[in-house]
Design a protein around this motif. Structure first.
Motif, PDB file in Angstrom:
ATOM      1  N   LEU A  51     -85.155  10.419   1.203  1.00  0.00           N
ATOM      2  CA  LEU A  51     -84.244  11.421   1.741  1.00  0.00           C
ATOM      3  C   LEU A  51     -83.068  11.654   0.802  1.00  0.00           C
ATOM      4  N   GLN A  52     -82.512  10.569   0.253  1.00  0.00           N
ATOM      5  CA  GLN A  52     -81.378  10.708  -0.657  1.00  0.00           C
ATOM      6  C   GLN A  52     -81.762  11.434  -1.931  1.00  0.00           C
ATOM      7  N   GLU A  53     -82.994  11.269  -2.375  1.00  0.00           N
ATOM      8  CA  GLU A  53     -83.443  11.894  -3.610  1.00  0.00           C
ATOM      9  C   GLU A  53     -83.984  13.301  -3.393  1.00  0.00           C
ATOM     10  N   SER A  54     -84.094  13.736  -2.155  1.00  0.00           N
ATOM     11  CA  SER A  54     -84.676  15.043  -1.874  1.00  0.00           C
ATOM     12  C   SER A  54     -83.779  16.158  -2.396  1.00  0.00           C
ATOM     13  N   GLU A  55     -84.405  17.295  -2.635  1.00  0.00           N
ATOM     14  CA  GLU A  55     -83.677  18.443  -3.164  1.00  0.00           C
ATOM     15  C   GLU A  55     -82.640  18.960  -2.170  1.00  0.00           C
ATOM     16  N   VAL A  56     -82.976  18.910  -0.889  1.00  0.00           N
ATOM     17  CA  VAL A  56     -82.045  19.378   0.143  1.00  0.00           C
ATOM     18  C   VAL A  56     -80.785  18.513   0.154  1.00  0.00           C
ATOM     19  N   ALA A  57     -80.951  17.204   0.064  1.00  0.00           N
ATOM     20  CA  ALA A  57     -79.796  16.309   0.058  1.00  0.00           C
ATOM     21  C   ALA A  57     -78.949  16.529  -1.190  1.00  0.00           C
ATOM     22  N   GLN A  58     -79.600  16.741  -2.314  1.00  0.00           N
ATOM     23  CA  GLN A  58     -78.852  16.997  -3.549  1.00  0.00           C
ATOM     24  C   GLN A  58     -78.086  18.314  -3.453  1.00  0.00           C
TER      25      GLN A  58
END
Length: 92
Positions: A51-58
Motif C-alpha cells: 500500500l505504501q509503495e502504490s502509485e495512489v499513495a505516492q
C-alpha cells in the motif's frame, strides 16, 4: 486484514506464549496458533508495504507536499483575521 483481527491474533499469541511458559511440552494447537499468527503478521506487513509503495499513495503524499504551503498560507490568513477581530472587539 482489519486492525481488530490483528489485535485479536496478537492477544491469542500472547496467551499462547503464556500457556507455553506454564507447560513443559508444546501442544500442537499452540504451535499452529503461533504459526498462524506469524503468517498473519507477515501478510499484514506485506499488505502495508504494498500500500505504501502504490502509485495512489505516492500521489497522495505528493499532493500533501504540494498543498502544504497553501494550507500554511490560509492558516496564517485566518490567524491574522482573528487577531484583527480580537483587537476590534470592544472590552465590556
Amino acid at each position: 486484514m482489519k486492525a481488530s483481527l490483528l489485535l485479536v491474533l496478537g492477544c491469542v499469541a500472547v496467551l499462547a506464549a503464556g500457556a507455553r511458559a506454564d507447560t513443559a511440552e508444546e501442544p500442537e494447537v499452540l504451535r499452529k496458533v503461533q504459526e498462524y499468527a506469524q503468517k498473519a503478521t507477515a501478510m499484514a506487513k506485506t499488505a502495508f508495504s504494498t500500500l505504501q509503495e502504490s502509485e495512489v499513495a505516492q500521489q497522495a503524499r505528493q499532493w500533501l507536499v504540494d498543498n502544504a504551503d497553501l494550507g500554511k498560507q490560509r492558516l496564517a490568513w485566518l490567524k491574522e483575521r482573528l487577531a484583527d477581530l480580537w483587537k476590534w472587539t470592544p472590552v465590556a
